[in-house]
Motif scaffolding. Structure first.
Motif, short mmCIF file in Angstrom:
data_model
loop_
_atom_site.label_atom_id
_atom_site.label_comp_id
_atom_site.label_asym_id
_atom_site.label_seq_id
_atom_site.Cartn_x
_atom_site.Cartn_y
_atom_site.Cartn_z
N ALA A 1 2.85 2.62 -18.45
CA ALA A 1 2.82 2.90 -17.02
C ALA A 1 4.19 2.79 -16.37
CB ALA A 1 1.85 1.92 -16.33
N ALA A 2 4.98 1.82 -16.78
CA ALA A 2 6.27 1.55 -16.13
C ALA A 2 7.43 2.19 -16.89
CB ALA A 2 6.50 0.05 -16.02
N ASP A 3 8.46 2.55 -16.14
CA ASP A 3 9.68 3.07 -16.76
C ASP A 3 10.61 1.95 -17.20
OD1 ASP A 3 9.63 6.16 -16.17
OD2 ASP A 3 8.92 5.16 -14.35
N LEU B 1 15.09 6.15 -1.56
CA LEU B 1 14.98 5.40 -2.80
C LEU B 1 14.96 6.30 -4.03
CD1 LEU B 1 12.31 2.75 -1.72
CD2 LEU B 1 14.81 2.58 -1.63
N GLU B 2 15.55 5.78 -5.10
CA GLU B 2 15.60 6.50 -6.37
C GLU B 2 14.71 5.86 -7.43
OE1 GLU B 2 20.12 8.18 -6.29
OE2 GLU B 2 19.88 6.01 -6.30
N ALA B 3 14.23 4.65 -7.15
CA ALA B 3 13.29 3.97 -8.04
C ALA B 3 12.52 2.95 -7.22
CB ALA B 3 14.02 3.28 -9.19
N LEU B 4 11.34 2.58 -7.72
CA LEU B 4 10.48 1.62 -7.04
C LEU B 4 10.26 0.41 -7.94
CD1 LEU B 4 7.77 4.20 -5.89
CD2 LEU B 4 9.78 3.43 -4.61
N GLN B 5 10.51 -0.77 -7.41
CA GLN B 5 10.29 -2.01 -8.16
C GLN B 5 9.07 -2.71 -7.59
OE1 GLN B 5 13.74 -4.52 -8.74
NE2 GLN B 5 12.49 -6.37 -8.63
N LEU B 6 8.04 -2.89 -8.42
CA LEU B 6 6.81 -3.54 -7.98
C LEU B 6 6.86 -4.99 -8.45
CD1 LEU B 6 4.23 -0.70 -8.76
CD2 LEU B 6 5.66 -1.07 -6.72
N HIS B 7 6.84 -5.91 -7.49
CA HIS B 7 7.12 -7.31 -7.80
C HIS B 7 5.94 -8.23 -7.50
CE1 HIS B 7 10.88 -9.46 -8.99
NE2 HIS B 7 10.13 -10.51 -8.71
N GLY B 8 4.75 -7.65 -7.39
CA GLY B 8 3.58 -8.46 -7.10
C GLY B 8 2.64 -8.56 -8.28
N GLU B 9 1.35 -8.51 -7.99
CA GLU B 9 0.32 -8.61 -9.03
C GLU B 9 -0.23 -7.24 -9.41
OE1 GLU B 9 -0.44 -11.40 -10.59
OE2 GLU B 9 1.07 -12.45 -9.37
N GLU B 10 0.57 -6.22 -9.25
CA GLU B 10 0.11 -4.86 -9.53
C GLU B 10 -0.35 -4.72 -10.99
OE1 GLU B 10 3.30 -4.84 -6.37
OE2 GLU B 10 3.25 -5.53 -8.46
N ASP C 1 0.84 -1.20 0.00
CA ASP C 1 0.00 0.00 0.00
C ASP C 1 0.88 1.25 0.00
OD1 ASP C 1 0.90 0.37 2.65
OD2 ASP C 1 -0.93 -0.46 3.52
N ASP C 2 0.26 2.40 -0.18
CA ASP C 2 1.02 3.65 -0.29
C ASP C 2 1.81 3.96 0.97
OD1 ASP C 2 0.03 3.94 -2.80
OD2 ASP C 2 -1.21 5.71 -2.39
N GLN D 1 -0.52 4.65 -10.93
CA GLN D 1 -0.90 5.37 -9.72
C GLN D 1 0.32 5.59 -8.82
OE1 GLN D 1 -3.07 3.16 -6.62
NE2 GLN D 1 -4.61 4.79 -6.64
N VAL D 2 1.14 4.55 -8.66
CA VAL D 2 2.33 4.66 -7.82
C VAL D 2 3.30 5.69 -8.42
CG1 VAL D 2 4.40 3.42 -7.04
CG2 VAL D 2 2.14 2.35 -6.84
#
Length: 213
Positions: free
Chosen positions: A124-126, A78-87, A65-66, A94-95
């Motif tokens: 959506a993703a970089d 942090l300089e980047a966010l890695q989303l590793h689930g079912e997003e 969650d946020d 949104q993130v």
């Protein structure tokens, strides 16, 4: 073009120092309690302070969650966010909008359909991080040393940026880079002596081999 190197699951100052000395480009800080590589806010803050501006810091989150993401960003600088689930692509967007940081989306791969599914994250993703799909009953979404058939990526057009993960080790990372021309390679269990225990020698060898490929 030089392949960037990420050492994921850094949880100790010794492992951080090894990654910096080996000239890795990024470390991954895992904010996921079930993982043996999980770091809490105190540990993340100490690692960030030690890292300073010497190496990039990517936070790994699994369907977080946020509030948890915000805590991780602050603690780990942090300089980047890695989303590793079912997003979903919508959640990724949104993130990115909420935190104004680059977002990497891990996509689990076992078949060509999984690679095709990554297309939905293009806007959506970089960065798309292709990882091996874990068994359905696995407790963790990654970091298990599993690999996938790299030829499945032959049709990937490479936009946005992308990287390769999943079972990368000293003995196969050069082949992986030559075979896929991945702009980034990501390892975790491949440089460990036990789950969550990074090996400085393996980190050094991995980075040396990857840079020479």
């Amino acid at each position: 073009m030089k392949t960037a190197i990420k050492i994921c699951g850094i949880s100790t100052l010794e492992a951080l120092d090894a990654a910096i000395e080996a000239r890795a480009d990024f470390i991954g800080l895992v904010f996921f309690p079930p993982s043996p590589r999980h770091v809490d806010g105190h540990a993340a803050s100490a690692l960030a302070m030690r890292a300073a501006d010497r190496i990039g810091r990517v936070g790994l989150f699994v369907d977080a969650d946020d509030a948890l993401i915000a805590e991780g960003i602050k603690a780990g600088r942090l300089e980047a966010l890695q989303l590793h689930g079912e997003e979903t692509p919508a959640r990724v967007a949104q993130v990115k909008e909420r935190f104004q940081l680059p977002v990497w989306k891990a996509v689990s791969v076992a078949t060509s359909e999984d690679v095709t599914r990554a297309e939905s994250y293009r806007d959506a993703a970089d960065l798309i991080l292709f990882d091996a799909k874990t068994p359905k009953d696995a407790a963790l979404p990654g970091g298990m040393g599993l690999s996938f058939d790299w030829s499945l990526l032959d049709g990937w057009k490479g936009r946005p940026g992308w990287g390769l993960a999943g079972g990368l080790r000293v003995d196969n990372v050069a082949e992986a880079i030559v075979r896929t021309a991945a702009p980034l390679v990501d390892t975790s269990s491949g440089v460990e002596s036990a789950p969550g225990v990074k090996d400085a020698g393996l980190i050094s060898q991995f980075c040396r081999v990857a840079r020479a490929a």
